[in-house]
Write a protein that holds these residues in place. Structure first.
Motif, short mmCIF file in Angstrom:
data_model
loop_
_atom_site.label_atom_id
_atom_site.label_comp_id
_atom_site.label_asym_id
_atom_site.label_seq_id
_atom_site.Cartn_x
_atom_site.Cartn_y
_atom_site.Cartn_z
N ALA A 44 14.80 11.51 -10.82
CA ALA A 44 15.53 10.38 -11.75
C ALA A 44 15.34 8.95 -10.91
N VAL A 45 15.39 9.06 -9.56
CA VAL A 45 15.40 7.74 -8.75
C VAL A 45 13.86 7.25 -8.86
N HIS A 46 12.79 8.30 -8.70
CA HIS A 46 11.40 7.90 -8.83
C HIS A 46 11.04 7.44 -10.27
N ALA A 47 11.56 7.98 -11.15
CA ALA A 47 11.47 7.59 -12.62
C ALA A 47 12.27 6.05 -12.81
N LEU A 48 13.07 5.78 -12.40
CA LEU A 48 13.67 4.41 -12.58
C LEU A 48 12.96 3.44 -11.55
N LEU A 49 12.45 3.83 -10.36
CA LEU A 49 11.86 2.89 -9.55
C LEU A 49 10.31 2.70 -9.94
N GLY A 50 9.75 3.74 -10.48
CA GLY A 50 8.28 3.51 -10.73
C GLY A 50 7.26 3.33 -9.54
N ASP A 51 6.44 2.46 -9.84
CA ASP A 51 5.43 2.32 -8.85
C ASP A 51 6.05 1.69 -7.61
N ALA A 52 7.50 0.82 -7.64
CA ALA A 52 8.18 0.40 -6.68
C ALA A 52 8.52 1.56 -5.61
N ALA A 53 8.67 2.82 -6.05
CA ALA A 53 9.08 3.89 -5.01
C ALA A 53 8.05 3.89 -3.82
N TRP A 54 6.94 3.80 -4.10
CA TRP A 54 5.89 3.74 -3.14
C TRP A 54 5.44 2.39 -2.65
N TRP A 55 6.40 1.36 -2.71
CA TRP A 55 6.03 0.16 -1.94
C TRP A 55 6.29 0.23 -0.62
N LEU A 56 5.14 -0.63 0.13
CA LEU A 56 5.20 -0.60 1.57
C LEU A 56 4.52 -2.29 1.75
N PRO A 57 5.36 -2.86 2.86
CA PRO A 57 4.85 -4.23 3.17
C PRO A 57 3.53 -3.91 3.86
N LYS A 58 2.55 -5.06 3.43
CA LYS A 58 1.12 -4.96 3.76
C LYS A 58 1.07 -5.08 5.35
N TRP A 59 1.89 -5.80 5.89
CA TRP A 59 1.85 -5.84 7.37
C TRP A 59 2.18 -4.54 7.99
N LEU A 60 3.32 -3.79 7.31
CA LEU A 60 3.54 -2.59 8.06
C LEU A 60 2.67 -1.46 7.84
N ASP A 61 1.89 -1.64 6.52
CA ASP A 61 1.08 -0.52 6.08
C ASP A 61 -0.06 -0.60 7.17
N ARG A 62 -0.50 -2.08 7.56
CA ARG A 62 -1.69 -2.28 8.79
C ARG A 62 -1.04 -1.77 9.94
N LEU A 63 0.14 -1.68 10.36
CA LEU A 63 0.47 -1.35 11.50
C LEU A 63 0.78 0.53 11.78
N LEU A 64 1.09 0.91 10.68
CA LEU A 64 1.46 2.37 10.63
C LEU A 64 0.03 3.30 10.80
N PRO A 65 0.12 4.32 11.50
CA PRO A 65 -1.21 5.15 11.24
C PRO A 65 -1.03 5.89 10.13
N ASN A 66 -2.25 6.38 9.67
CA ASN A 66 -2.19 7.23 8.40
C ASN A 66 -2.36 8.70 8.84
N VAL A 67 -1.41 9.28 8.61
CA VAL A 67 -1.33 10.55 9.14
C VAL A 67 -1.98 11.58 7.97
N ASP A 68 -2.05 11.11 6.80
CA ASP A 68 -2.98 11.79 5.75
C ASP A 68 -2.09 13.27 5.42
N VAL A 69 -0.85 13.14 4.92
CA VAL A 69 -0.12 14.59 4.79
C VAL A 69 -0.76 14.78 3.52
N GLU A 70 -0.93 14.10 2.36
CA GLU A 70 -1.18 14.38 1.14
C GLU A 70 -2.73 14.76 1.08
N GLY A 71 -3.59 14.36 2.20
CA GLY A 71 -4.86 15.27 2.04
C GLY A 71 -5.79 14.17 1.58
N GLU A 72 -5.57 12.83 1.42
CA GLU A 72 -6.56 11.98 0.65
C GLU A 72 -7.99 11.79 1.74
#
Length: 754
Positions: free
Chosen positions: A700-728
């Motif tokens: 329900a929360v994901h449906a209400l948030l839509g794409d915003a549920a996966w929002w991550l600031p760009k500066w934080l995206d660059r800092l965080l290592p990509n652990v690739d849990v989803e296997g992309e």
């Protein structure tokens, strides 16, 4: 992470014989170490830094010959109606004499010379002191105590016994594990439709628990781990061990049905579902290990032992499970799926990509399963589902506002036990405070004289029933006296009395000529214990939630998903505490759950539940949302990703939750109050978290948030290592190998491509 685990899964599949042999050697090695290890030590409860512990340590140092380490049994004797206990002196003397001749008995007090007769003259008690601690008493010693008291009852006396020498007879019956395993087997078979597929999670979970508990036993004497340390490890290890293996086996089956070779399917299942298992296990380990901040050694040892067992379950899921799949690569499938797989030809990498696209289109046209239909319903009506779920959990949490905490004791036991009867007889005959006396230590140059002045002052204190004579040690620098309150050990007025004595202790010490006055005893111990837990709660929550938030931030690369996960956990744990209070404290449906005696909730339970439930709640969050994240990363719209995640993981999450609930529910019927409460609380929390929070609130929360549920600031995206849990990254790597050959592909797959 996914790439590393992919390689590990394929390696385990190919070298299944070697991997199995290694685990067999580990099992037998740890088992041999446990069987030859010395007897685990008796668990000494301690609370470093508290006044009660400081006073207890002082007594052990200054009165080393007091016999505090030996077990005791307090035998209460009441004369028949209309008679005095002195009229039955011959029978009482015979009882005392027989108790003194029993095995392992160091001494028995004569109630007539020890001033242990009540004012009305009808009741007396004698204290039996044993040579060894309670866990070291033999069956002959227990049987002798029972036989002597039974003979005295046959003679017309009312005789009941309490004390740790009697209470130690309560033990784990093993019913919980058997019930949990039985129900888990049924659920696994219904989920997989294959006996072999159902047996793998059970086998690996039992092996993991066996390794964990054996390691605890083997290290018991070295690290000071008592026999009770393994209780939580057994409960948590069995539940997560089944769940983790369940997710890997389920993903393997889906990969094989989609057309991949068994080895490739094992690698992909370990790389994707295995990644979720690793991070889910880490959240449980963090939550358990974080209990060390409470600074109560017995809790720390239990939590770390359970965390170690969870780590073993994770290792088994990503190594032993893919190895076992290698022994029955097709037989873990349903019969219909086996026929389908046999009818298919192995696909090249290019054809496999086309097959995936066709399968996705076909899945969109075929009749959705129950999980898919439910997700589609929630996506259409997210606000209504969210409000209903939140209000429902809030209503269930209301009884938690009446939460009363207490320590286990004879006063909280079932009314038909001899311990409770002895407790009630002493309360009726000697006053309610007799079962919870305070021990006051007085230090000074002339401790005996100072102790007398302190005792005289305490006799005038409101709430004090009586004060014993002063006993000084040989050096004369420490004295001890016993203060009996007017009220019972759990009464709020007794708690206030302890606080009053401690508040005026400095001024009383100065006027009495003492250097320091300390208060201990059962009521003081309860106060210090509650305060210790209360002080540790916020730091613990901050540490565990903070670390888990960072971990989930890495996994989902989103700020709102970890936040939603934490808030959902608060809802489920509050509702579980409410249910616990309703049944075990207020007595609602107590008969149905076999609760013989209602009373306060164990003081340790709320913080234990918070730690364990947080870890388990994050398990389902990782398992469910990882598949949603995987679909979203691969290009699906936000709402479609919700449905896709439920289509692939919903049924498995439900099965995993039912298994975990069944494992925990089995412990509700144990005789140990703490274990029963813990089993009920954890089962309730998993029920609410899996079926309400994760299955209703999360979509329900994901449906209400839509794409915003996966929002991550760009500066934080660059800092965080990509652990690739989803296997992309793994998927891109497999598709971008040289000459169209997936990197790490088997020789057969390379031949197909060429």
């Amino acid at each position: 992470m996914a790439t590393f685990l992919y390689r590990l899964g394929r390696l385990a599949f190919r070298r299944r014989g070697l991997v199995t042999l290694l685990w067999v050697l580990i099992v037998f090695g740890v088992g041999a170490a446990a069987s030859s290890a010395p007897t685990p030590p008796t668990e000494q409860f301690s609370m470093p830094g508290t006044e009660s512990q400081k006073a207890f340590d002082l007594l052990q140092e200054k009165f080393p010959d007091a016999g505090a380490d030996g077990a005791t049994a307090r035998v209460v004797i009441r004369a028949p109606e209309g008679k005095k206990i002195t009229d039955e002196k011959a029978a009482v003397d015979k009882l005392v004499g027989e108790l003194g001749k029993a095995p392992q008995v160091a001494g028995v007090a004569d109630p007539f010379t020890a001033d242990s007769v009540s004012e009305d003259g009808r009741t007396a008690y004698t204290v039996v002191v044993y040579e060894v601690a309670a866990p070291d008493l033999t069956d002959k010693a227990h049987d002798a105590l029972t036989e002597v008291t039974d003979r005295a009852r046959d003679g017309g006396l009312t005789v009941e016994a309490g004390g740790d020498a009697v209470m130690v007879e309560q033990s784990m019956s093993g019913t919980g594990e058997r019930i949990g395993v039985l129900i888990s087997a049924v659920v696994l078979f219904l989920t997989f439709g294959s006996m072999i597929a159902a047996g793998m999670p059970l086998l690996t979970a039992l092996i993991g628990v066996g390794v964990g508990v054996s390691a605890i036993t083997a290290l018991g004497s070295t690290l000071g781990l008592s026999a009770t340390t393994s209780t939580l490890a057994m409960m948590i290890g069995l539940a997560v061990g089944i769940d983790y293996a369940l997710f890997v086996v389920s993903r393997y089956r889906s990969e094989v049905v989609e057309g991949r070779t068994p080895e490739e399917a094992a690698g992909r299942a370990t790389g994707t579902a295995g990644s979720a298992v690793v991070f889910a296990g880490l959240t449980v380990i963090i939550a358990l290990a974080g209990l060390a901040v409470v600074n109560i050694p017995i809790l720390t040892k239990m939590a770390l032992a359970a965390a170690g067992t969870v780590a073993v379950a994770v290792l088994i899921a990503v190594t032993f499970v893919p190895a076992l799949l290698g022994f029955a690569p097709r037989r873990v499938l349903r019969v219909a799926d086996r026929r389908l797989v046999r009818a298919k030809k192995p696909l090249s990498a290019r054809k496999l990509r086309r097959s995936e696209k066709k399968a996705a289109k076909l899945a969109a046209r075929t009749r959705p399963n129950l999980s898919t239909r439910w997700a589609m319903f929630v996506v259409r009506r997210p606000l209504g589902v969210l409000l209903l779920a939140v209000v429902g959990l809030g209503a269930l949490a209301l009884p938690a506002t009446k939460l009363e905490l207490g320590l286990p004791g004879e006063g909280t036991m079932a009314t038909d036990t001899t311990q409770r009867k002895a407790y009630d007889l002493l309360s009726d005959s000697f006053g309610p405070g007799f079962n919870g006396p305070l021990t006051v230590t007085v230090e000074g140059k002339d401790a005996a004289a100072a102790g007398k002045r302190v005792g005289a002052a305490l006799e005038k204190t409101a709430g004090v029933d009586s004060v014993s004579a002063v006993t000084a040690n040989k050096a004369g620098d420490t004295a001890v006296l016993t203060v009996v309150p007017e009220t019972g050990p759990t009464d709020s007025r007794t708690e206030q009395l302890v606080k009053d004595i401690r508040a005026k202790a400095p001024s009383l010490a100065a006027s009495a000529g003492a250097t320091e006055i300390l208060v201990t005893g059962q009521p003081a111990l309860f106060i210090d214990f509650s305060q210790t837990l209360s002080d540790a709660l916020l730091p613990y929550l901050g540490l565990v939630v903070g670390l888990a938030f960072l971990l989930l931030l890495l996994v989902f690369r989103s700020v709102l998903v970890p936040l939603k996960a934490a808030l959902g956990f608060l809802l489920s744990v509050s509702a579980a505490l409410g249910a616990l209070v309703a049944v075990f404290q207020l007595g609602w449906a107590a008969d149905f759950f076999g609760v013989e005696q209602t009373g306060p909730i164990m003081t340790t339970l709320p913080i234990f539940m918070i730690g364990v439930v947080f870890g388990l709640a994050m398990d389902y969050e990782v398992f469910l949302v990882t598949r949603m994240r995987e679909a979203y990363v691969h290009g699906a719209p936000a709402k479609e990703a919700i449905v896709t995640g439920f289509r692939h993981s919903g049924r498995v999450v439900v099965a995993a939750a039912i298994i975990m609930i069944s494992v925990f529910s089995g412990f509700v019927f144990e005789v140990d109050d703490l274990v029963a409460m813990m089993g009920f609380g954890l089962a309730s929390a998993v029920l609410f978290d899996a079926f309400v929070v994760r299955m209703a609130i999360v979509p329900a929360v994901h449906a209400l948030l839509g794409d915003a549920a996966w929002w991550l600031p760009k500066w934080l995206d660059r800092l965080l290592p990509n652990v690739d849990v989803e296997g992309e990254k793994l998927r891109q790597r497999l598709r971008s190998g040289p000459s169209g050959v997936p990197r790490g592909a088997s020789e057969h797959e390379r031949d197909l491509v060429h």
